[in-house]
Design a protein around this motif. Structure first.
Motif, PDB file in Angstrom:
ATOM      1  N   GLY A 168      59.186  44.887  41.615  1.00  0.00           N
ATOM      2  CA  GLY A 168      58.190  45.657  42.358  1.00  0.00           C
ATOM      3  C   GLY A 168      56.773  45.176  42.150  1.00  0.00           C
ATOM      4  N   LEU A 169      56.560  44.318  41.148  1.00  0.00           N
ATOM      5  CA  LEU A 169      55.201  43.845  40.854  1.00  0.00           C
ATOM      6  C   LEU A 169      54.765  42.805  41.873  1.00  0.00           C
ATOM      7  N   ARG A 170      53.545  42.950  42.353  1.00  0.00           N
ATOM      8  CA  ARG A 170      52.987  41.913  43.216  1.00  0.00           C
ATOM      9  C   ARG A 170      51.474  41.894  43.068  1.00  0.00           C
ATOM     10  N   ILE A 171      50.890  40.751  43.431  1.00  0.00           N
ATOM     11  CA  ILE A 171      49.442  40.581  43.424  1.00  0.00           C
ATOM     12  C   ILE A 171      48.895  41.096  44.745  1.00  0.00           C
ATOM     13  N   GLY A 172      47.918  41.990  44.666  1.00  0.00           N
ATOM     14  CA  GLY A 172      47.306  42.544  45.872  1.00  0.00           C
ATOM     15  C   GLY A 172      46.081  41.747  46.296  1.00  0.00           C
ATOM     16  N   ASP A 173      45.140  42.446  46.891  1.00  0.00           N
ATOM     17  CA  ASP A 173      43.934  41.792  47.404  1.00  0.00           C
ATOM     18  C   ASP A 173      43.018  41.347  46.270  1.00  0.00           C
ATOM     19  N   ALA A 174      42.218  40.332  46.582  1.00  0.00           N
ATOM     20  CA  ALA A 174      41.188  39.848  45.655  1.00  0.00           C
ATOM     21  C   ALA A 174      39.830  40.099  46.287  1.00  0.00           C
ATOM     22  N   GLU A 175      38.987  40.830  45.577  1.00  0.00           N
ATOM     23  CA  GLU A 175      37.674  41.196  46.104  1.00  0.00           C
ATOM     24  C   GLU A 175      36.573  40.562  45.259  1.00  0.00           C
ATOM     25  N   GLN A 176      35.672  39.859  45.916  1.00  0.00           N
ATOM     26  CA  GLN A 176      34.568  39.229  45.193  1.00  0.00           C
ATOM     27  C   GLN A 176      33.635  40.290  44.622  1.00  0.00           C
ATOM     28  N   VAL A 177      33.320  40.151  43.340  1.00  0.00           N
ATOM     29  CA  VAL A 177      32.418  41.111  42.702  1.00  0.00           C
ATOM     30  C   VAL A 177      31.034  40.525  42.492  1.00  0.00           C
ATOM     31  N   CYS A 178      30.950  39.228  42.231  1.00  0.00           N
ATOM     32  CA  CYS A 178      29.644  38.589  42.116  1.00  0.00           C
ATOM     33  C   CYS A 178      29.826  37.072  42.082  1.00  0.00           C
ATOM     34  N   ARG A 179      28.701  36.390  42.264  1.00  0.00           N
ATOM     35  CA  ARG A 179      28.719  34.930  42.243  1.00  0.00           C
ATOM     36  C   ARG A 179      27.342  34.416  41.893  1.00  0.00           C
ATOM     37  N   CYS A 180      27.317  33.193  41.438  1.00  0.00           N
ATOM     38  CA  CYS A 180      26.063  32.487  41.170  1.00  0.00           C
ATOM     39  C   CYS A 180      26.334  31.005  41.392  1.00  0.00           C
ATOM     40  N   ARG A 181      25.370  30.174  41.088  1.00  0.00           N
ATOM     41  CA  ARG A 181      25.527  28.744  41.342  1.00  0.00           C
ATOM     42  C   ARG A 181      26.710  28.152  40.575  1.00  0.00           C
TER      43      ARG A 181
END
Length: 202
Positions: free
Chosen positions: A121-134
């Motif tokens: 039943g385990l699966r990877i869901g959505d990936a949401e960007q939380v922050c970024r830099c150079r």
């Protein structure tokens, strides 16, 4: 809450230790650097270390692991993520993209989890960007249970757009350990990269 950071190599472990030593209120760090061992030995050492870390009598609150390369990081994390899914521990994956894209890395983990944990039943869901830099991009990745029976805690991918050595300006051939330590410490300068790490890891 306790934290586990999965990473590629020993420099990553040293850098993460420097970060937590500087910013964590009470860093009790248990490091595990795995190099040049068989897959069976690596799996046993990893399983034992994680089990002891999650034990209620454990004195550490941070486990920082290196997996001796990106292929081992993908395989190792995909293997243990089911065991960690419902544990009260924050999970982080620190990876070098080496000019690839973070979504490709997450997709690879998603497929490995699908193949390895089929039927659970385990699966990877959505990936949401939380922050970024150079130097880095960070995404929070959901862990889901298709059976809908229990809550799952996700994990955070912290991805160097190139790699740690490029970000720190480390020359593997020329820099001695003292030079490397200074360059790793210089990344924690209060700039955008430093702030990204504080926002995601603390």
């Amino acid at each position: 809450m306790s934290k586990i950071v999965f990473s590629e190599g020993k420099r990553d472990v040293r850098f993460v230790r420097k970060f937590f030593d500087r910013y964590h209120d009470n860093p009790r760090i248990d490091p595990l650097v795995i190099e040049n061992v068989s897959k069976d030995e690596m799996r046993n050492r990893e399983s034992n270390k994680i089990r002891r870390f999650l034990d209620g009598w454990n004195d550490y609150n941070l486990l920082v692991k290196s997996e001796n390369g990106k292929p081992n990081l993908k395989a190792g994390f995909s293997s243990v993520v089911r065991h960690l899914a419902n544990k009260p521990v924050e999970k982080y994956v620190l990876v070098d993209l080496d000019t690839t894209e973070i979504d490709g890395f997450v997709d690879d983990i998603r497929e490995r989890v699908r193949q390895r944990h089929q039927g659970t039943g385990l699966r990877i869901g959505d990936a949401e960007q939380v922050c970024r830099c150079r130097e880095m991009v960070a995404k929070e990745v959901a862990l889901e249970n298709d059976r809908g029976s229990d809550p799952r805690t996700g994990f955070t991918v912290l991805a160097f757009r190139d790699n740690l050595e490029v970000a720190a300006g480390i020359d593997k051939d020329e820099d001695d350990p003292e030079d490397e330590a200074e360059k790793l410490a210089s990344l924690l300068d209060g700039g955008s990269f430093d702030r990204l790490l504080q926002r995601t890891l603390l």
